[in-house]
Write an enzyme that holds these catalytic residues in place. Structure first.
Site, PDB file in Angstrom:
ATOM      1  N   HIS A  79      42.820  42.819  49.825  1.00 46.74           N
ATOM      2  CA  HIS A  79      42.197  43.148  51.115  1.00 46.74           C
ATOM      3  C   HIS A  79      43.176  43.154  52.286  1.00 46.74           C
ATOM      4  CE1 HIS A  79      38.257  43.121  49.364  1.00 46.74           C
ATOM      5  NE2 HIS A  79      38.295  41.842  49.052  1.00 46.74           N
TER       6      HIS A  79
ATOM      7  N   ASP B   9      37.795  43.984  40.472  1.00 47.82           N
ATOM      8  CA  ASP B   9      37.197  42.956  41.323  1.00 47.82           C
ATOM      9  C   ASP B   9      35.825  43.453  41.779  1.00 47.82           C
ATOM     10  OD1 ASP B   9      36.772  41.501  44.004  1.00 47.82           O
ATOM     11  OD2 ASP B   9      38.647  40.582  43.357  1.00 47.82           O
TER      12      ASP B   9
END
EC number: 3.5.1.98
Length: 513
Positions: free
Chosen positions: A154, A189
């Site tokens: 991220h 993920d």
């Protein structure tokens, strides 16, 4: 697996998988990584990496790999992608001084979700250095490299996000692009791999594919219509999923999609982010994958015999994270660790069953057959791999000779990385969402726009060249071919593993800013 069956050939023993192909596997681990602490009640716990390592030791898997303690990534390496002012901030801020830097904390999105922890900069250097070191190993004879402390997908160019400070994945891909014309990034993920997609959104030398929960869920990106921009158009694939997806439904998408991507894109190397928050029962997750179902993605990508970098990522029920990454290390080695868990340092965490595998729940699978068919249909459009010419290559990272007779493999170090890089213009702040607040509305405001092809490009990236400026450019690519990626039903998918020639026909790659 009986530890005694691990072999006595030291930690450089090539492993043989079910396809009969030998794999040289290296593994990066720093024993200090488990000491870093995000704070009381925070779901991210680096301690899970130490638990994983303990299981690997007790299962005898460390003896089948070359084990390296990574060199910390240096400032200039981190600045290959990140803004220098952001890296300087990470280096200087401490829990004691953070109250004097409120403005910078807000600017760089460091705070409750991404706290200022003790040793923050060293933590970033450690996990980033391991991922870059793994990429370097591909240039020196290794087939698979593993860094379970990495995969922090991220982090953005100049801000932290979703528990991630430095994007080790982007840094590793930039290292791989020195020797590989095309690099494929795959993310399993539960959260969309937004930071990596954004970094390569406008280039055709890196392709990103993300399988993730979509909707009112962090980070709110990863629409199936987001496909890349400019040269990177069709080089971002997003597979939006709903709650409760199980092994069968997941693989009905993963294998046909990735089989076609490998056929069409023909990457020289693959980076697989193995976030374990997509497992059943995860503290922040809502999928229903078993450990074997999750690991089937590793097994499938391994079967192509293309250099494979395995990274960690999310995962917040830490006993299951350790189980998963231990088992997936076995898969990388071509081994099948037995279900009965050997006594280990963290044995009490795995009670009452003390097994490697746990049964998925009986939660509802909200992914209907029609939804899965619609996803396959919408993704059945991908241009063929473009041809590419290299710009002047960045100097190779030199590796000093390793001492193969060193007694303790945990004390081995990976080589110094000496990556020369260009500075890149910092981007504006992006819209921020919280990973701690799971139910988050997804809106398109002034900071985003939809381009004609349906892809979403953040306003700060419109008109910019690819953020990774040193990765070369492609020659004029052929027009998109609507039939290029007709994704077959899973029953028709057959993977013919390539030989060690590593999938011929390398050319350009693609991805998001």
């Amino acid at each position: 697996m009986d530890p005694s069956s691990a072999g006595s050939g030291g930690n450089s023993l090539p492993s043989v998988g079910p396809d009969g192909q030998k794999r040289r596997v290296c593994y990066f681990y720093d024993p200090d990584v488990g000491n870093y602490y995000y704070g009381q009640g925070h779901p991210m716990k680096p301690h899970r990496i130490r638990m994983t390592h303990s299981l690997l030791a007790r299962y005898g898997l460390l003896n089948q790999m070359q084990v390296y303690r990574p060199n910390p990534a240096r400032e200039r390496e981190l600045c290959r992608f990140h803004a220098e002012e952001y890296i300087n901030f990470l280096r200087s801020v401490t829990p004691e001084t953070q109250q004097d830097q409120i403005r910078l904390l807000k600017r760089f999105n460091v705070g409750e979700e991404c706290p200022v922890l003790d040793g923050l900069y060293s933590f970033c250097q450690t996990y980033a250095g391991a991922s870059v070191g793994g990429a370097v190993k591909f240039n020196h004879g290794h087939d698979i490299a593993i860094n379970w402390s990495g995969g922090l997908h991220h982090a953005k160019k100049c801000e932290a996000s979703g528990f991630c400070y430095v994007n080790d994945i982007v840094l590793a891909i930039l290292e791989l692009l020195k020797h590989h014309e095309r690099v494929l990034y795959v993310d399993i993920d539960i959260h969309h791999g937004d930071g990596v997609e954004e970094a390569f959104y406008t280039t055709d030398r890196v392709m990103t594919v993300s399988f993730h929960k979509f909707g009112d869920y962090f980070p709110g990106t990863g629409d199936i219509r987001d496909i890349g921009h400019s040269k990177g158009k069709y080089y971002s694939l997003n597979v939006p999923l709903d709650d409760g997806i199980d092994d069968e439904s997941y693989q009905s998408l993963f294998k046909p999609i990735m089989g076609k991507v490998m056929e069409v894109f023909r990457p020289g190397a693959v980076v697989l982010q193995c976030g374990a928050d997509s497992l059943s029962g995860d503290r922040l997750g809502c999928f229903n994958l078993s450990i074997k179902g999750h690991a089937e993605c590793v097994r499938y990508m391994r079967s192509f015999n293309v250099p494979l970098l395995l990274l960690g990522g999310g995962g917040y029920t830490i006993r299951n994270v350790a189980r998963c990454w231990c088992y997936e290390t076995g898969v990388a080695l071509g081994q099948e660790p037995e279900d009965k868990m050997p006594v280990n340092e963290y044995y009490e965490y795995f009670g009452p069953d003390y097994t490697l595998h746990v049964a998925p729940s009986n939660m509802e699978n909200k992914n209907t057959r029609q939804q899965l068919d619609d996803i396959r249909s919408k993704l059945s459009k991908l241009r063929h791999a473009p041809s590419v010419h290299f710009q002047e290559r960045v100097p190779d990272t030199e590796i000093p000779e390793q001492d193969e007779d060193q007694d303790d493999p945990d004390e081995r170090h990976d080589p110094d990385s000496d990556m020369e890089v260009d500075d890149h213009k910092a981007v504006e702040e992006s819209s921020r969402r919280s990973i701690l607040g799971i139910k988050i509305k997804r809106e398109f405001g002034e900071n985003a726009t939809r381009v004609q092809d349906g892809g979403r490009v953040a306003s700060e990236h419109r008109g910019l060249e690819p953020m990774a400026e040193d990765i070369g450019s492609s020659k004029q690519a052929p027009q998109a071919d609507a039939s290029a990626m007709a994704i077959d039903e899973p029953s028709n998918v057959k993977n013919e593993p390539e030989s060690s020639t590593k999938l011929q026909g390398q050319a350009a790659a693609y991805h998001k800013p």
